[in-house]
Write a protein that holds these residues in place. Structure first.
Motif, PDB file in Angstrom:
ATOM      1  N   CYS A 405       0.939  -1.165  -0.076  1.00  0.00           N
ATOM      2  CA  CYS A 405       0.005  -0.008  -0.051  1.00  0.00           C
ATOM      3  C   CYS A 405       0.851   1.319   0.031  1.00  0.00           C
ATOM      4  O   CYS A 405       1.434   1.439   0.831  1.00  0.00           O
ATOM      5  CB  CYS A 405      -0.972   0.196   1.230  1.00  0.00           C
ATOM      6  N   PRO A 406       0.707   2.103  -1.113  1.00  0.00           N
ATOM      7  CA  PRO A 406       1.428   3.254  -0.912  1.00  0.00           C
ATOM      8  C   PRO A 406       0.932   4.163  -0.031  1.00  0.00           C
ATOM      9  O   PRO A 406      -0.187   4.110   0.555  1.00  0.00           O
ATOM     10  CB  PRO A 406       1.151   3.758  -2.459  1.00  0.00           C
ATOM     11  N   ILE A 407       1.862   5.023   0.750  1.00  0.00           N
ATOM     12  CA  ILE A 407       1.399   6.081   1.733  1.00  0.00           C
ATOM     13  C   ILE A 407       1.607   7.251   1.224  1.00  0.00           C
ATOM     14  O   ILE A 407       2.320   7.924   0.792  1.00  0.00           O
ATOM     15  CB  ILE A 407       2.522   5.888   2.932  1.00  0.00           C
ATOM     16  N   MET A 408       0.267   8.036   1.364  1.00  0.00           N
ATOM     17  CA  MET A 408       0.134   9.438   0.908  1.00  0.00           C
ATOM     18  C   MET A 408       0.348  10.445   2.007  1.00  0.00           C
ATOM     19  O   MET A 408      -0.519  10.405   2.981  1.00  0.00           O
ATOM     20  CB  MET A 408      -1.437   9.518   0.311  1.00  0.00           C
ATOM     21  N   ASP A 409       1.450  11.010   2.078  1.00  0.00           N
ATOM     22  CA  ASP A 409       1.765  11.872   2.927  1.00  0.00           C
ATOM     23  C   ASP A 409       1.326  13.128   2.532  1.00  0.00           C
ATOM     24  O   ASP A 409       2.160  13.832   1.829  1.00  0.00           O
ATOM     25  CB  ASP A 409       3.348  11.657   3.360  1.00  0.00           C
ATOM     26  N   THR A 410       0.197  13.506   3.146  1.00  0.00           N
ATOM     27  CA  THR A 410      -0.175  14.740   2.704  1.00  0.00           C
ATOM     28  C   THR A 410      -0.214  16.045   3.430  1.00  0.00           C
ATOM     29  O   THR A 410      -0.285  15.765   4.634  1.00  0.00           O
ATOM     30  CB  THR A 410      -1.982  14.724   2.506  1.00  0.00           C
ATOM     31  N   TRP A 411       0.493  17.073   2.840  1.00  0.00           N
ATOM     32  CA  TRP A 411       0.816  18.365   3.711  1.00  0.00           C
ATOM     33  C   TRP A 411      -0.179  19.373   3.317  1.00  0.00           C
ATOM     34  O   TRP A 411      -0.706  19.587   2.204  1.00  0.00           O
ATOM     35  CB  TRP A 411       2.251  18.800   3.302  1.00  0.00           C
ATOM     36  N   TRP A 412      -0.924  19.865   4.307  1.00  0.00           N
ATOM     37  CA  TRP A 412      -2.217  20.992   4.096  1.00  0.00           C
ATOM     38  C   TRP A 412      -2.300  21.772   5.406  1.00  0.00           C
ATOM     39  O   TRP A 412      -1.609  21.300   6.438  1.00  0.00           O
ATOM     40  CB  TRP A 412      -3.129  20.225   3.281  1.00  0.00           C
ATOM     41  N   GLN A 413      -3.212  22.489   5.472  1.00  0.00           N
ATOM     42  CA  GLN A 413      -3.339  23.109   6.573  1.00  0.00           C
ATOM     43  C   GLN A 413      -5.138  23.593   6.788  1.00  0.00           C
ATOM     44  O   GLN A 413      -5.751  23.646   5.466  1.00  0.00           O
ATOM     45  CB  GLN A 413      -2.889  24.623   6.593  1.00  0.00           C
ATOM     46  N   THR A 414      -5.530  23.979   7.807  1.00  0.00           N
ATOM     47  CA  THR A 414      -6.841  24.643   7.916  1.00  0.00           C
ATOM     48  C   THR A 414      -7.334  25.683   7.096  1.00  0.00           C
ATOM     49  O   THR A 414      -8.296  25.527   6.355  1.00  0.00           O
ATOM     50  CB  THR A 414      -7.061  25.197   9.445  1.00  0.00           C
ATOM     51  N   GLU A 415      -6.346  26.440   6.646  1.00  0.00           N
ATOM     52  CA  GLU A 415      -6.287  27.569   5.434  1.00  0.00           C
ATOM     53  C   GLU A 415      -6.420  27.031   4.330  1.00  0.00           C
ATOM     54  O   GLU A 415      -6.997  27.704   3.498  1.00  0.00           O
ATOM     55  CB  GLU A 415      -5.207  28.339   5.967  1.00  0.00           C
ATOM     56  N   THR A 416      -5.913  25.849   3.822  1.00  0.00           N
ATOM     57  CA  THR A 416      -5.663  25.474   2.570  1.00  0.00           C
ATOM     58  C   THR A 416      -6.956  24.685   2.104  1.00  0.00           C
ATOM     59  O   THR A 416      -7.339  24.325   1.033  1.00  0.00           O
ATOM     60  CB  THR A 416      -4.415  24.671   2.230  1.00  0.00           C
ATOM     61  N   GLY A 417      -7.889  24.087   3.160  1.00  0.00           N
ATOM     62  CA  GLY A 417      -9.028  23.497   3.066  1.00  0.00           C
ATOM     63  C   GLY A 417      -8.709  21.847   2.269  1.00  0.00           C
ATOM     64  O   GLY A 417      -9.620  21.128   2.950  1.00  0.00           O
ATOM     65  N   GLY A 418      -7.533  21.900   1.715  1.00  0.00           N
ATOM     66  CA  GLY A 418      -7.331  20.499   1.198  1.00  0.00           C
ATOM     67  C   GLY A 418      -5.924  20.110   1.170  1.00  0.00           C
ATOM     68  O   GLY A 418      -5.061  20.953   1.107  1.00  0.00           O
ATOM     69  N   PHE A 419      -5.663  18.976   0.364  1.00  0.00           N
ATOM     70  CA  PHE A 419      -4.061  18.678   0.123  1.00  0.00           C
ATOM     71  C   PHE A 419      -3.564  19.530  -0.801  1.00  0.00           C
ATOM     72  O   PHE A 419      -3.914  20.035  -1.805  1.00  0.00           O
ATOM     73  CB  PHE A 419      -3.707  17.307  -0.447  1.00  0.00           C
ATOM     74  N   MET A 420      -2.222  20.004  -0.366  1.00  0.00           N
ATOM     75  CA  MET A 420      -1.319  21.216  -1.049  1.00  0.00           C
ATOM     76  C   MET A 420      -0.304  20.512  -1.594  1.00  0.00           C
ATOM     77  O   MET A 420       0.178  20.641  -2.766  1.00  0.00           O
ATOM     78  CB  MET A 420      -0.978  22.299  -0.325  1.00  0.00           C
ATOM     79  N   ILE A 421       0.462  19.651  -0.857  1.00  0.00           N
ATOM     80  CA  ILE A 421       1.532  18.897  -1.378  1.00  0.00           C
ATOM     81  C   ILE A 421       1.240  17.494  -0.916  1.00  0.00           C
ATOM     82  O   ILE A 421       1.080  17.119   0.045  1.00  0.00           O
ATOM     83  CB  ILE A 421       2.839  19.515  -0.527  1.00  0.00           C
ATOM     84  N   THR A 422       1.531  16.608  -1.887  1.00  0.00           N
ATOM     85  CA  THR A 422       1.337  15.028  -1.638  1.00  0.00           C
ATOM     86  C   THR A 422       1.466  14.365  -2.918  1.00  0.00           C
ATOM     87  O   THR A 422       1.676  14.588  -3.865  1.00  0.00           O
ATOM     88  CB  THR A 422      -0.470  15.181  -1.598  1.00  0.00           C
ATOM     89  N   PRO A 423       1.744  12.947  -2.669  1.00  0.00           N
ATOM     90  CA  PRO A 423       1.968  12.152  -3.805  1.00  0.00           C
ATOM     91  C   PRO A 423       0.705  11.785  -4.344  1.00  0.00           C
ATOM     92  O   PRO A 423      -0.448  12.075  -3.755  1.00  0.00           O
ATOM     93  CB  PRO A 423       2.779  10.870  -3.040  1.00  0.00           C
ATOM     94  N   LEU A 424       0.672  11.057  -5.410  1.00  0.00           N
ATOM     95  CA  LEU A 424      -0.256  10.136  -5.944  1.00  0.00           C
ATOM     96  C   LEU A 424       0.101   8.741  -5.899  1.00  0.00           C
ATOM     97  O   LEU A 424       0.978   8.634  -5.349  1.00  0.00           O
ATOM     98  CB  LEU A 424      -0.668  10.631  -7.348  1.00  0.00           C
TER      99      LEU A 424
END
Ligand code: WTA
Length: 631
Positions: A405-424
């Motif tokens: 299983c690939p691991i999606m390490d998602t960087w984001w914030q309350t301010e950004t609403g959703g994932f900003m930096i992330t793998p696919l």
């Protein structure tokens, strides 16, 4: 993608690539940058609109960007209504398990019924479009129902995390000027009922705005209910006013969907404002592409709905994508450290999204607990909230993901609403790196002047463009919005995230951590200011400072320095009393690890506490530039 990446790299399997919703990151990324508005128009086409937008992006009043202006929608139109016209009507929307083991399930049809009924209850209490309803609840289905009901009638919700306490809740109610509070008698945590209603009662005393308090009976523990103000949820839901028919309000794309408070450097928490249109598009697109969502999936985001991760990826994005969402009320290790794995097996969970803290906590109990269960249904994993240390990443990958299983390490914030930096799923992974920007985003690591850092060099993380999921402003405080995020790189027009990071030779982004006075404890976001003001509210304290120091399990732990009022004497008992005082004002997560009594605090000449100096001293490191330090 080339195969000459540096360092420890995990490549996706053929199987993962073959089934991926997005097979080629580089091509689509290039397109999304060259024609950002075209890309976001295309994603918006995936959703239903009452009326299509006139303009994808309105940047005429920077940094107050608007998306899909002229468009009419309501997030509920996509999260519920459109599914009712398809076979998904009878698909499970929500599977919920309480900590004591009770279970509830809702199909999209059933969810619609409950949401419509509660929408009518709210209306009957005078809630109108534009009002902000505060929600303070444990992780129970009624929390989700209350959020969705607010959205449906065009009111905004302000969810206050159920682990927060009196002062935190009172302050948020006051800032939002809420008239209506939805809460519960309590919930279950580690086998014990929590006491939410009594905390809510105290908070309502401190901020008397609340005229109506609706209370869900969860634990049945006795609690005080005030006549004419407090109502039982189930009583109201049984009345004829709670009809199951309710039209979804047709909101403008830019109408407020919710506010969610984040702790700031100074003063009051900041109410981040998110809106119906852009947030719907951004959260559902990121969820669909990053977690490769299929109709067969059973999605479990093991966060609390009271934080942004829960708003975006327990409630809104998965429902828009028609997923089956798993939600669990209690602690991961109650009654045994296999509780999560038992539920993965029982419900056939295919995607698990959680935090490094939870992973480290479960890793501590050893491999035997997950191995006792068949968790082979999992096909993708995710991580969020803080940097994940490679050791935890590898355990998660090997023991939970069975190396497939690939691991999606998602960087984001309350301010950004959703994932900003992330793998696919198709991205080659490096443990500890959130990898690459999501589509449409250009990310930089820069110095104070805005010059790009060299490969491997640390700098400030900035986003160079607007995106549909971005917070539109801070409630009642536009100036603070501009000053906090847009001031330092005003010339360039960049958003400053408040994190430090580096980018390696392969263009992989490594987020290091916060550079401002935000502390991430177990992935939860707290502000030094709130902890300090809780300390100062104690009768013995004159001044206080809080800093974060590394902690093996929690990522960071809170350490405090306290100057006592004249005449007060320091003692072990007082230190303990102060720790408990912070916990009862703010909530148990804010309880400091240590309280140290000091005679003075390092300050700048303008009187600002130099937490950086306190931290360096505590870690035995160089104190850095002290030129601004007061004599
Ligand atoms: C941190 C949570 C490293 C970061 C969604 C950010 C991360 C803050 C990651 C926002 C990650 C979040 N790797 N750090 N994958 N995800 N962070 O608003 O410091 O609660 O600024 O949003 O969490 O916290 P918030």
């Amino acid at each position: 993608m080339g195969s000459k990446l540096e360092g420890d790299v995990y490549y996706p399997s053929e199987e993962v690539i073959n089934q991926a919703n997005v097979k080629n990151y580089d091509d689509l990324y290039k397109r999304s940058i060259e024609d950002r508005e075209g890309f976001w128009a295309e994603q918006a086409e995936e959703l239903d609109w009452y009326k299509k937008w006139d303009k994808v992006l309105d940047d005429s009043n920077k940094p107050f960007y608007k998306w899909y202006t002229g468009g009419k929608t309501n997030i509920i139109q996509n999260a519920i209504d459109r599914h009712l016209r398809t076979w998904r009507r009878n698909k499970l929307a929500l599977i919920w398990e309480g900590e004591p083991g009770d279970v509830a399930t809702y199909s999209y049809h059933a969810l619609n019924r409950e949401v419509s009924k509660f929408s009518n209850v709210l209306k009957s209490m005078g809630v109108q479009k534009g009002d902000i309803v505060t929600i303070y609840m444990p992780q129970i289905p009624e929390l989700v129902i209350a959020m969705l009901a607010c959205a449906k009638i065009g009111a905004a919700h302000s969810v206050v995390y159920g682990g927060f306490s009196v002062e935190a809740l009172a302050e948020r109610i006051e800032d939002a000027k809420s008239r209506v509070l939805v809460t519960a008698d309590g919930g279950y945590r580690r086998g014990k009922p929590t006491q939410l209603k009594s905390i809510a009662n105290d908070a309502m005393k401190r901020s008397p705005n609340i005229e109506v308090c609706i209370c869900v009976k969860r634990t049945g523990e006795e609690c005080y209910m005030e006549n004419d103000r407090d109502f039982w949820y189930h009583d109201l839901m049984g009345l004829p006013i709670a009809s199951a028919n309710c039209e979804t309000e047709q909101t403008d794309a830019e109408d407020m969907l919710f506010i969610l408070y984040t702790s700031g450097t100074t003063g009051r928490p900041k109410g981040q404002v998110h809106t119906h249109g852009g947030y719907s598009v951004y959260t559902s697109t990121t969820h669909r592409m990053v977690f490769d969502i299929k109709d067969e999936d059973r999605w479990w985001c093991a966060a609390d709905p009271g934080w942004i991760t829960g708003h975006s990826y327990i409630v809104y994005a998965p429902l828009i994508n028609g997923s089956t969402v798993m939600m669990y009320e209690g602690a991961p290790n109650h009654p045994y450290p296999s509780r999560w794995w038992q539920m993965v097996e029982k419900y056939g969970i295919t995607i698990l999204y959680t935090s490094p803290t939870a992973i480290r906590g479960l890793m501590r109990f050893g491999d035997a607990w997950p191995k006792r269960h068949d968790i082979s249904s999992l096909r993708l994993l995710g991580s969020v909230g803080e940097p994940i240390n490679p050791e935890a990443w590898k355990w998660y990958h090997k023991i939970i993901g069975n190396e497939k299983c690939p691991i999606m390490d998602t960087w984001w914030q309350t301010e950004t609403g959703g994932f900003m930096i992330t793998p696919l799923p198709v991205t080659p992974l490096k443990p500890g790196s959130a990898t690459k920007p999501f589509f449409g985003n250009e990310v930089g690591v820069v110095n104070d002047e805005g010059k790009e850092a060299k490969a491997g060099e640390e700098g400030k993380l900035v986003i160079k463009n607007p995106w549909p999921g971005m917070a539109r402003t801070i409630l009642n405080d536009e100036e603070r919005y501009v000053n906090t995020y847009w001031k330092n790189y005003e010339k360039q027009g960049w958003y400053e995230a408040g994190d430090s990071a580096r980018i390696d030779k392969d263009g992989y982004i490594w987020v290091i951590g916060r550079i401002d006075d935000v502390i991430k404890v177990s992935g939860y976001r707290l502000g030094t200011a709130e902890i300090e003001s809780a300390l100062v509210s104690h009768a013995s304290v004159s001044e206080a400072a809080a800093i974060a120091l590394p902690h093996e399990l929690k990522g960071n732990a809170i350490h405090t320095f306290v100057i006592l009022k004249a005449g007060e004497t320091e003692s072990k008992e007082l230190a303990e009393d102060l720790r408990n005082h912070v916990a009862s004002e703010m909530g148990p997560i804010a309880k400091p690890e240590t309280v140290k009594f000091v005679d003075g605090l390092p300050k700048t000449r303008s009187g600002k506490i130099m937490r950086r100096v306190l931290k360096a001293r505590a870690l035995g490191q160089d104190e850095g530039d002290l030129s601004t330090l007061e004599e």
